[in-house]
Scaffold this active site. Sequence first.
Site, PDB file in Angstrom:
ATOM      1  N   LYS A   1       0.649  -1.366  -0.028  1.00 43.73           N
ATOM      2  CA  LYS A   1       0.035  -0.034  -0.031  1.00 43.73           C
ATOM      3  C   LYS A   1       0.865   1.308  -0.043  1.00 43.73           C
ATOM      4  CE  LYS A   1      -1.275   1.791   4.065  1.00 43.73           C
ATOM      5  NZ  LYS A   1      -1.271   3.281   4.492  1.00 43.73           N
ATOM      6  N   ASN A   2       1.839   1.265   0.912  1.00 40.40           N
ATOM      7  CA  ASN A   2       2.589   2.396   1.000  1.00 40.40           C
ATOM      8  C   ASN A   2       3.423   2.914  -0.070  1.00 40.40           C
ATOM      9  OD1 ASN A   2       1.266   3.051   3.261  1.00 40.40           O
ATOM     10  ND2 ASN A   2       2.932   2.510   4.784  1.00 40.40           N
TER      11      ASN A   2
ATOM     12  N   ARG B   1      -3.765  10.791   4.354  1.00 37.15           N
ATOM     13  CA  ARG B   1      -2.718  12.022   4.240  1.00 37.15           C
ATOM     14  C   ARG B   1      -1.888  11.871   3.179  1.00 37.15           C
ATOM     15  NH1 ARG B   1      -1.224  14.282   8.680  1.00 37.15           N
ATOM     16  NH2 ARG B   1       0.909  14.403   8.030  1.00 37.15           N
TER      17      ARG B   1
ATOM     18  N   CYS C   1      -3.575  13.372  12.688  1.00 41.03           N
ATOM     19  CA  CYS C   1      -4.160  12.062  12.557  1.00 41.03           C
ATOM     20  C   CYS C   1      -4.036  11.347  14.033  1.00 41.03           C
ATOM     21  CB  CYS C   1      -3.955  11.082  11.438  1.00 41.03           C
ATOM     22  SG  CYS C   1      -2.391  10.131  11.592  1.00 41.03           S
TER      23      CYS C   1
ATOM     24  N   ARG D   1       2.202  14.591  13.122  1.00 39.65           N
ATOM     25  CA  ARG D   1       2.221  14.613  11.563  1.00 39.65           C
ATOM     26  C   ARG D   1       2.342  15.835  10.632  1.00 39.65           C
ATOM     27  NH1 ARG D   1      -0.170   8.997   9.386  1.00 39.65           N
ATOM     28  NH2 ARG D   1       1.591   8.956   8.249  1.00 39.65           N
TER      29      ARG D   1
ATOM     30  N   ASP E   1       5.464   0.598  11.825  1.00 40.88           N
ATOM     31  CA  ASP E   1       3.994  -0.124  11.401  1.00 40.88           C
ATOM     32  C   ASP E   1       3.926  -1.704  11.897  1.00 40.88           C
ATOM     33  OD1 ASP E   1       3.469   2.264  10.208  1.00 40.88           O
ATOM     34  OD2 ASP E   1       3.886   1.790   7.995  1.00 40.88           O
TER      35      ASP E   1
ATOM     36  N   ARG F   1      -8.466   0.024   4.991  1.00 42.63           N
ATOM     37  CA  ARG F   1      -7.257   0.845   4.339  1.00 42.63           C
ATOM     38  C   ARG F   1      -6.352   0.195   3.694  1.00 42.63           C
ATOM     39  NH1 ARG F   1      -6.773   6.517   7.129  1.00 42.63           N
ATOM     40  NH2 ARG F   1      -5.502   6.598   5.313  1.00 42.63           N
TER      41      ARG F   1
HETATM   42  C1  EPZ Z   1       4.912   6.835   6.359  1.00 40.24           C
HETATM   43  O1  EPZ Z   1       4.573   7.981   6.895  1.00 40.24           O
HETATM   44  C2  EPZ Z   1       4.142   5.551   6.144  1.00 40.24           C
HETATM   45  N1  EPZ Z   1       2.769   6.148   5.383  1.00 40.24           N
HETATM   46  C3  EPZ Z   1       3.671   5.230   7.608  1.00 40.24           C
HETATM   47  O2  EPZ Z   1       2.841   4.260   7.632  1.00 40.24           O
HETATM   48  C4  EPZ Z   1       5.003   4.838   8.381  1.00 40.24           C
HETATM   49  O3  EPZ Z   1       4.319   4.570   9.804  1.00 40.24           O
HETATM   50  C5  EPZ Z   1       5.852   5.994   8.309  1.00 40.24           C
HETATM   51  O4  EPZ Z   1       6.241   6.320   6.921  1.00 40.24           O
HETATM   52  C6  EPZ Z   1       7.281   5.553   9.121  1.00 40.24           C
HETATM   53  O5  EPZ Z   1       7.678   4.372   8.471  1.00 40.24           O
HETATM   54  C7  EPZ Z   1       2.908   6.281   3.976  1.00 40.24           C
HETATM   55  O6  EPZ Z   1       3.925   5.711   3.493  1.00 40.24           O
HETATM   56  C8  EPZ Z   1       1.625   6.582   3.542  1.00 40.24           C
HETATM   57  P1  EPZ Z   1       7.270  10.099   8.132  1.00 40.24           P
HETATM   58  P2  EPZ Z   1       5.008   9.468   6.760  1.00 40.24           P
HETATM   59  O7  EPZ Z   1       7.350  11.421   7.193  1.00 40.24           O
HETATM   60  O8  EPZ Z   1       5.707   9.477   5.338  1.00 40.24           O
HETATM   61  C9  EPZ Z   1       7.691  13.523  11.465  1.00 40.24           C
HETATM   62  C10 EPZ Z   1       0.734   2.969   7.984  1.00 40.24           C
HETATM   63  O9  EPZ Z   1      -0.014   2.788   8.941  1.00 40.24           O
HETATM   64  N2  EPZ Z   1       7.574  14.622  10.002  1.00 40.24           N
HETATM   65  O10 EPZ Z   1       8.647   9.152   7.964  1.00 40.24           O
HETATM   66  O11 EPZ Z   1       4.067  10.263   7.052  1.00 40.24           O
HETATM   67  C11 EPZ Z   1       6.386  12.742  11.605  1.00 40.24           C
HETATM   68  O12 EPZ Z   1       5.269  13.323  12.199  1.00 40.24           O
HETATM   69  C12 EPZ Z   1       1.500   4.318   7.861  1.00 40.24           C
HETATM   70  O13 EPZ Z   1       0.709   2.557   6.937  1.00 40.24           O
HETATM   71  C13 EPZ Z   1       7.460  15.913  10.533  1.00 40.24           C
HETATM   72  O14 EPZ Z   1       7.798  16.347  11.777  1.00 40.24           O
HETATM   73  O15 EPZ Z   1       6.220   9.134   7.823  1.00 40.24           O
HETATM   74  C14 EPZ Z   1       6.789  11.447  12.337  1.00 40.24           C
HETATM   75  O16 EPZ Z   1       6.998  11.660  13.601  1.00 40.24           O
HETATM   76  C15 EPZ Z   1       1.104   5.005   9.360  1.00 40.24           C
HETATM   77  N3  EPZ Z   1       7.333  16.650   9.521  1.00 40.24           N
HETATM   78  C16 EPZ Z   1       8.302  11.317  11.602  1.00 40.24           C
HETATM   79  O17 EPZ Z   1       8.641  12.662  11.098  1.00 40.24           O
HETATM   80  C17 EPZ Z   1       7.433  16.403   8.325  1.00 40.24           C
HETATM   81  O18 EPZ Z   1       7.355  17.194   7.371  1.00 40.24           O
HETATM   82  C18 EPZ Z   1       8.362  10.206  10.534  1.00 40.24           C
HETATM   83  O19 EPZ Z   1       7.389  10.467   9.567  1.00 40.24           O
HETATM   84  C19 EPZ Z   1       7.280  14.869   7.957  1.00 40.24           C
HETATM   85  C20 EPZ Z   1       7.335  13.876   8.959  1.00 40.24           C
END
Ligand code: EPZ
Length: 429
Positions: free
Chosen positions: A22-23, A96, A120, A125, A310, A402
């Site tokens: 999915k991701n 998102r 969320c 995030r 995850d 989802r």
């Molecule tokens: C991706 O989310 C995945 N989603 C998530 O899977 C997964 O948990 C996550 O990566 C970590 O592996 C998708 O690919 C659609 P990040 P993403 O940006 O890209 C902070 C699932 O269940 N951050 O690596 O949103 C953020 O808040 C989902 O399938 C900022 O502060 O994760 C988090 O604490 C849930 N500013 C950390 O970084 C930003 O601009 C890592 O988030 C971006 C992120």
Amino acid sequence: MDRIAITGGARLNGSIPISGAKNSAIKLMAASLLTDEPLRLTNMPRLADTRFLGKLLMRLGVSVTESDGPDGQQTILHAPEITSGFAPYDLVRQMRASFNVLGPLVARSGQAKVSLPGGCTIGARPVDLHLQALEALGAKIDLHEGYVYAQAPRGLKGAEITFPFVSVGATEHAMLAAVLADGVTVIHNAACEPELVDLQECLNAMGAKVEGAGTPTVTITGVPRLKGATHAVIPDRIEMGTYAVAAAMAGGEVRLTNARPGLIDALLEKLKEAGAGVEETADGCIIRRNGSRLNAVDIETAPFPGFATDLQAQFMALMTTANGESRIRETIFENRFMHAPELMRLGADISVSGGEARVRGVEQLEGAEVMATDLRASVSLVIAGLVARGETTVSRIYHLDRGFERLEEKLGACGAQVRRIVGDGEPEL
Ligand code: EPZ
């Protein structure tokens, strides 16, 4: 609304084919905005999230056709022209990752108006790193009334982008935007998740010049246009890990196929440490457990190749019946323990303090009514239900839909007693 009912106690024996990730799929779908030729994605999962994104892409001018092709489930996405650069709140808030259309829209048509996604349940995030990357590439960014207005009328320009910490979404977004930029972009402190490598392979098949994905430095040499391509979505490592944990929880022997070794090594190591049998195969792995109880082991989530956030909820479910106390530290998201109180309704002994949960294994869980709070949390409740005495009913399973394709069928084929109770259309309170 639909619910899932699980009657605990059955061991799992059989084989589970792993779907496309999915991701990865949802980022690859967004790449279709970058070309006026068709992009054919194979090994496509059919999920609520891919449908959400398909709906948004259609609104932007992409035709989205799902079918069964010569190599299985496929989606053909074709954007001869971008008919709108507007991604409204009601579509972006449903998922998102829809926010990642912003970069490709600006790259291809010089402007876009995309809703901020909002927080969320697993954390705030923010998208600040996404916006910093687009600004570094020369986009003018303004925020008004919950929307991002981005403009680059003369196109994006290659740049050096250094992320202060690792973000999967921001790295992907920067790659999607930089492929059509003028000049070379170097992304430092890039995320190394396998989905980034998949995106690189797809973009390169479309004529892009991207190197280094899967390492902390990604280099993109911009090209003036991209073409159509066919690309197979990488197997879903989180689905693979989830069924590996389910097999270790329920006992028996389960072969996971259509996957790739090396994607969930951190989890497999922990499963071995806990006492499960793990055998890697050419296209996945075999998980075995005889009757003996697993040992408690500690985990700490981390970016790839560390233990995936995850898979944290699923592992917590596994530890609820292990022998001893397990410490589970969540380091990626600030609020990702909402499954803990639901697991406690099944009799688990868990205390949460800040980013750490302590799970003291109990001999037996008891079936109960529980509620899903997010995608991975919901499947952790199904895993716990596999061994709980009596019946466990999980509500709000739209979260599950989802990201898990045909879950009841896949677990059912291995002997699990899992059924979907189709709802009466009434919303759940
Ligand atoms: C991706 O989310 C995945 N989603 C998530 O899977 C997964 O948990 C996550 O990566 C970590 O592996 C998708 O690919 C659609 P990040 P993403 O940006 O890209 C902070 C699932 O269940 N951050 O690596 O949103 C953020 O808040 C989902 O399938 C900022 O502060 O994760 C988090 O604490 C849930 N500013 C950390 O970084 C930003 O601009 C890592 O988030 C971006 C992120």
